[in-house]
Design a protein around this motif. Structure first.
Motif, short mmCIF file in Angstrom:
data_model
loop_
_atom_site.label_atom_id
_atom_site.label_comp_id
_atom_site.label_asym_id
_atom_site.label_seq_id
_atom_site.Cartn_x
_atom_site.Cartn_y
_atom_site.Cartn_z
N SER A 8 81.91 44.59 -0.70
CA SER A 8 82.82 43.46 -0.51
C SER A 8 82.30 42.24 -1.28
O SER A 8 83.07 41.50 -1.89
CB SER A 8 82.99 43.15 0.97
N TYR A 9 80.98 42.05 -1.28
CA TYR A 9 80.42 40.94 -2.05
C TYR A 9 80.63 41.14 -3.54
O TYR A 9 80.88 40.19 -4.28
CB TYR A 9 78.92 40.78 -1.74
N CYS A 68 84.22 40.27 -4.36
CA CYS A 68 84.41 38.83 -4.25
C CYS A 68 83.79 38.12 -5.45
O CYS A 68 84.43 37.26 -6.08
CB CYS A 68 83.80 38.34 -2.94
N ILE A 90 85.78 39.97 1.54
CA ILE A 90 84.53 40.10 2.30
C ILE A 90 84.82 40.31 3.78
O ILE A 90 84.27 41.20 4.44
CB ILE A 90 83.62 38.87 2.09
N LEU A 94 78.98 48.75 2.61
CA LEU A 94 80.28 48.11 2.84
C LEU A 94 80.23 46.62 2.52
O LEU A 94 81.07 46.10 1.77
CB LEU A 94 80.68 48.26 4.31
N ILE A 95 79.23 45.95 3.09
CA ILE A 95 79.09 44.51 2.86
C ILE A 95 78.78 44.24 1.39
O ILE A 95 79.33 43.33 0.78
CB ILE A 95 77.98 43.93 3.76
N TRP A 103 86.42 43.87 4.51
CA TRP A 103 85.45 44.96 4.42
C TRP A 103 84.43 44.89 5.55
O TRP A 103 83.98 45.91 6.07
CB TRP A 103 84.73 44.95 3.07
N THR A 104 84.04 43.66 5.91
CA THR A 104 83.12 43.53 7.04
C THR A 104 83.77 44.05 8.30
O THR A 104 83.11 44.62 9.18
CB THR A 104 82.72 42.05 7.22
N VAL A 122 85.50 46.57 8.68
CA VAL A 122 85.39 48.03 8.80
C VAL A 122 84.23 48.40 9.75
O VAL A 122 84.27 49.42 10.43
CB VAL A 122 85.17 48.68 7.42
#
Lengths: 503, 503, 503, 503
Positions: A362-363, A366, D319, A358-359, D322-323, D325
């Motif tokens: 997202s990175y 971004c 970021i 997940l992280i 999503w974090t 979540v």
């Protein structure tokens, strides 16, 4: 006895009714004992089966034979490919040097920028193509080896394209024997024309080779024969495995019927114990190998050309087959600890992977949005993904830092925070937690193993209590099977036997 | 006492009979005490021997002397090689620049593609060779330094080859003094001819050097003398070590005879304790060093030229000798914990390595077959193996991702799944489990160490029980030796002494 | 009470006599209490001293001021160097392009191979040098900026060298203003001449710059003033620290005298507790900073030019000063755990490093000898050392594998075994053991910390016993100090206070 | 009961008074029960709320919808950027090839060194610019696609610059349609002029594109519509979250008022439990997304051009979203352990990071000062920082070692000590301690979790004691809430419920 029962059931509250029922039922009758025996035998490992009934582990041996012949097949396949690919590569390179003006090996993208250059390049290609026989080193050799006057037909080929205008900057040179297709890519209209050259000549050449050579024919037959052997062995393994799966399903139904007759229900976790993951793995790998081998025979007899599908099938099946060897290592006690650790840690590892992914995603998003226009490595989402993945594992960090084009601005600052934070989180937090999960699992399993052994020699509530507290919960199924060992009374069954069904 | 006995024997059930027999036998007689003393002395470390009998650790000192002189020998060998290799390198490079047309230092593969180019290159080589004296910088210098008119003989050399046809694209220029062998590789007939140049001139040049210089002769003698010293020292160490091994075998036989006379048997693990792994290591390294040094003397006196065998022998022996220093560090208590940890973790590490290698090899096969034709790093099995190995350790990941030639196809998708899954499995699962194994072993050994010390001061069944449960099992041999300490009764022997035999 | 005493002394048997003596002696007298108070105060942290006597932590503040001004000094120094180095670099590059024929920026080694090339290059250099004024872009600018007719003097310079013969292939062009020294390296006589160009012009140019500009003068004075401030602050810190060290030595002597008067002896570990490692660190860094700053002033006033010594002194002192901040973080409880862990793990880490370095060095020797002639990365011992070090940390692995020149021979096989075994040992065994050591130390310290707190609230032999078994051994010195807290009887002293002396 | 109370309070001494007061107060009255219910409901997770009152988790669903549409927005944004950037890149490259003489793609810095070269380059640029229409490939295509006679206006453009003197070596060519700005950088006067070419043509071109194409207009409207949808959803989420925060503040005030009325005080840690970190995260991400989307609409309608700010806002919000979540994963028990571990380890990780960063910065300063003039990677502080960071993670180590320019001096020795010590400290000490911290935290949390479950079934002081010793301290707030479960007496409340407020 009542106290003990409570302890046993502390794990899953649903067990209480069934177990007490089991204790009350008349378990000494003929049918029950028979079922019990079947179940016990079913959950044995090949070695134990051999010790119990002297049954030789034919299936196990078949699997080892399978591994050997699949590996042999793969090696011969790989070696022949390796040779072909090297030839393909060098041929393409030679064509590039012959047809493309001023081509350099390890250069940057080969591209032209002005009208004059475009015309020059096309002229060069035409001239070289006409004089191919006099110029090239490789084709000359081909001629003398095959003894066929192929170059003559080559010379008579002209590239067929009507007009060379910038609107249609792509044209194909399509000779009979070799397709030397050169493309001028001007789609983006950005003032830059990339030139690429592809060659599809190999398979035709191969065909003539194999026909003209009697030695090659026998070699070809040998390969097909070996592939057929692989298919036969895999089919055998597939049939045996399917039979085992069927037998286990039949046993499961029998057990379910027996339990339901006594007004009990079989939990899903108990039902899942009848499903042997290794059998499914073997069936899957067999199906893949058979399909792959059939495809391989078709490719070698020039019926089909989808080499990629064939290689992916064979390759994947190889990973499965070799991973399957771990099953047999698991029969050895000391290896078992390690394999059990991996198995026990897997759920937590997967769970944490979800969080980490997940992280990570997202990175990726971004970085793609913010750094995409300023940094080569962040151009597309795919690139971002593997760049970040490489950085977690300690690669390309320095270059990612230094490749950023713009300097002294907000984007520069953002990129620093972005990269430092990403690597720190993944190197120090995520990796460490993975290590923590597996270390903890290993210690738990290591501690539990000798405890089980120790319990054999010691009796008394104290030991039992401690054991129950350690989370060793016995399923209804295991209770049913283990009862058979010392049948007179229910209260004295041993909790400490090896849970062979886990394998 | 009976209770204690049971506790002691809980580890291995086979001990019961022998130990009880030992307790009953008349152990105070002369012979037994003598054997006991011998065994005790045998399992002592050099320091303890010095404390016990005042014997100076001559052997240990010899080993240290050996390490020093072997290292000195290696350094001088390495330095002289370094100089020679640099000269060889630059000479080869100069030859390439002189003979090969348009050669560039850090270029790609040097190859020709057209007939015209082939002829041009050969002409260029011939012309350069004829005019070598006028053109080169290096040979001119050689002439003036040696004072010999070698260039004249050089000029008279012509390359001998009859016909230059594409069918036989390889020819040798074989002068007297220097063999400048240039090969045109056209085996694959792919239209590309690789050109390579090898030079074997060095050793001859070296010979003349050493002869013409009186200073060099004395230097040569010094080196041979030092090599002889190394051989002598290693021979001495070899003899002493062999004697120790013989002594231990004799003692083992005596012990076995003694036990068998009393109707007992000596287990294999007890027998193995007489074999000192360090002695075998020393013997092995001595044999390698002696062979290597003899070869070195032969090479330096120009008798032999297989430099590679010599260097591998000396190099391997160096690793063994330096690793042997760990033995002496192990005599220090605190170091002992670390070395014991590594030793104790080794079996599990090896076991798990087997599992990891299985998965690793299956990935290698799969990558070779599927990605071989599309990816430079997966061309041959060897390349796949070290590419994957590099990726586990965080190298070449980014490039492996980006080097894939084909894009947008099934192969592309496969390659992503392949690389991501491989790295994740090996970085997160496998590496973590290795860490887990060693962490767990270290903690176990760390906990056990002070416990032994503590037990000295405390008596009572409670402490003993706990200790037994921790898995500290005493072998029959240790029991026999330790009995001698406090001989009156068997029941009071101390369990807690340092197991020096492990070293 | 006798039982308790035994427990206390179980750690070090030497304590028994002294402690019992302490218990018996008349401890309530004036002198003893005074010494006790002094010792207690001595081992307090600045915060505790402030709480105890309200003494403001002047020294601590001085240290923080010192850190700030040293950092400011370093930053200004670094920035000015950065500018100078960039200029130096570009100037050198421009000279290379101007004087060296066909020089390319990121090319390989710049070298010539034939006589003709040597003459050509020398001619080119002479011609360029004569026409420097008309050709160059940079010097033209210099002229207009300085307003001095330097280029005229430049033009009148000729390179002074008599003969250009291959025997003496090195010559210097030594003008007045700029020394453009070009060297033709033909020492090895391998037929290849490396050409290198060095320039020492910068410092002279700088001198004229600073003189001609009044603004620069004031800037120069400012820097010297700031450097002097740094020197003064460091001197102050040095004096204060030395005073503290003297005081501690005096206190030590007093304590030793007191103990010896009562017929006791002070152990070395107790004596070492009077030595504060942080004080030594501060003194060392102060001395380095002062020396470095004095050198810096000399360099800036053009007295000295050994910039390297100055920068090494200042750089090293910065590492020491910043590391010293950890001391103040250690005064905070939660940080203390981490710092104590590192401190406690250090001995074992160092011990294991010794073992690891032994194996590492043996691998270095082996690789140097065996692979040196065949592999670029293994050419010299230094290169081997850092190549192997990089490989442990996951760098250059792929290239090390693929750079091996020779293929298909024994050396190739050896290199594979060598690299695979080396990386496996160091990545899986050594790294894991380091992690194990630190993980174990952290857990030990984490467990011990709350136990100490807990003990405050609980009394009774049970708790004490457990604590003693955990290895918390109290030194005589600590016993002496802690006695003062609850003086009436010796038996009830608290074992659980914070061991502040460890900081 | 008194004994139990003491045990409960052993954690924080401040609790004693309040808890005993709670026990004495009449807690069964209506108001108290109501507040208790509110608090209990407040600290429930969405799933528990659904189970308790059947409230559907609308907010949770909204968050998921938000994540999906934000991701869709980002992907479409990224894809359109990717296309634009590729065009921009190739256009710039084509311009460089067209205008800059002898430009090479992957070359080193493009620079000129002599007067003659400067004049040549400028002439070349002028000539190319005048003949742009006849020369270029890309612009010709533009003409035919757009159907506008743009090239004519291009031809009429001349670059406007008065004098080309070395003192003012920078000039701009500023046409109407495309700004091809070429800069000659001679600021440092080091004799080297760097040439760079920038192009700002894209946005203007884009504008004409979108206007001339009706299909593009509808596409543009669609994007704006979708952006508006994102804004609306985020606004909704923002409002709902703000309402929740307000509600929690109101509840906090009510609780504080209630407690203070009964003469108690609410500790800060209790107050902080009312602050939900996830809410703050959602509010922050919503604000960022809304601002970013508004900016995006402005950019797409050509009102603004600060693309960077927009992308940073959207990227950062992604970021965060999503974090976020992870919060919902935390509602699942097994995930909770992992997230709790990270949360619990964070303070110690941050603390240790401070220590590590101190040493890291000191090494950066030292490397910058000492190695800056001799090593490319240590030129500026920023470069040093990311070079060292890369080295910790196993990148660029080999090159950092081998790039050092000066050899054989003190600086060389210093650099070796510097790099070896830095990597060893950070790889073996720092990384290991991070692993130790997280491993220890994970084990602590793993152990505590099942203990809580176990305690439900067991009563008695023994279990309670152990639990208290493990550091499970209950806050006053939790005590207040949990009391409501089994209200008759205070002494029997259960300590073991899930601390849901932590989520």
């Amino acid at each position: 006895m009542s106290e003990q029962e409570v302890l046993v059931n502390s794990g899953s509250s649903g067990n209480v009714s069934t177990l007490s029922w089991l204790a009350k039922a008349d378990l000494d009758c003929q049918t029950v004992e028979e079922l019990r025996g079947k179940l016990k035998y079913f959950f044995m490992s090949p070695c134990e089966k051999y010790q119990a009934r002297g049954r030789k582990p034919w299936k196990m041996m078949l699997q080892f034979v399978k591994i050997i012949i699949i590996t042999v097949q793969l090696v011969s396949f790989g070696l022949s490919n390796e040779m072909m690919v090297t030839f393909k590569e060098e041929n393409l390179l030679a064509f590039k040097h012959l047809f493309l003006k001023d081509y350099k090996d390890r250069g940057s993208t080969y591209a032209v920028y002005t009208k004059h250059e475009v015309h020059d390049h096309i002229d060069h290609i035409i001239m070289r193509y006409l004089n191919l026989q006099n110029v090239t080193v490789g084709n000359h050799a081909f001629e003398t080896v095959n003894g066929v006057v192929t170059p003559l037909s080559l010379c008579q080929e002209f590239y067929r394209h009507g007009n060379i205008s910038p609107e249609n900057d792509s044209f194909d040179i399509d000779p009979h024997v070799e397709k030397g297709s050169i493309e001028f890519d001007n789609r983006a209209h950005s003032g830059r024309i990339k030139v690429s050259l592809n060659s599809d000549a190999e398979i035709k050449v191969c065909k003539e080779w194999t026909v003209s050579n009697s030695n090659a024919v026998s070699h070809f037959l040998l390969i097909v024969l070996f592939d057929s052997l692989v298919i036969v062995v895999c089919l055998l393994s597939l049939v045996l495995c399917t039979r085992s799966v069927c037998a286990s399903v039949r046993l499961l139904l029998e057990y379910v019927w027996f339990i339901s007759e006594h007004h009990g229900t079989v939990s899903w976790s108990d039902r899942m114990q009848f499903v042997n993951g290794w059998h499914i793995l073997i069936i899957l790998s067999d199906v893949l190998t058979i399909t792959g081998s059939v495809l391989k025979i078709c490719i070698q007899s020039k019926e089909l050309t989808n080499y990629n599908v064939c290689s992916i099938l064979l390759g994947t099946s190889t990973i499965l087959v070799w991973t399957g060897v771990m099953r047999y290592l698991g029969f050895i006690k000391k290896y078992n600890i390690l394999i059990l650790t991996l198995k026990a840690a897997l759920p937590n590892v997967m769970r944490f992977s979800t969080c980490a992914v997940l992280i990570y995603i997202s990175y990726c998003f971004c970085g793609w949005i913010v750094l995409g226009p300023h940094h080569e490595n962040f151009r597309s989402f795919n690139t971002v993904a593997y760049c970040l993945f490489s950085m977690i594992n300690g690669d390309e960090i320095y270059l990612t830092f230094s490749k950023l084009r713009e300097r002294g601005s907000m984007v520069w600052l953002f990129s620093r925070v972005y990269i430092y934070s990403f690597i720190s989180i993944f190197t120090y937090m995520v990796l460490s937690l993975f290590i923590a999960i597996i270390t903890e699992t290993y210690e738990t399993i290591k501690v539990r193993m000798p405890e089980q052994r120790r319990c054999t020699d010691r009796a008394g509530a104290a030991g039992q209590q401690q054991k129950q507290q350690d989370g060793m919960v016995f399923s209804e199924l295991q209770a049913f099977i283990t009862t058979c060992k010392n049948h007179p009374t229910f209260g004295t069954y041993k909790l400490d036997q090896e849970p062979s069904s886990y394998l």
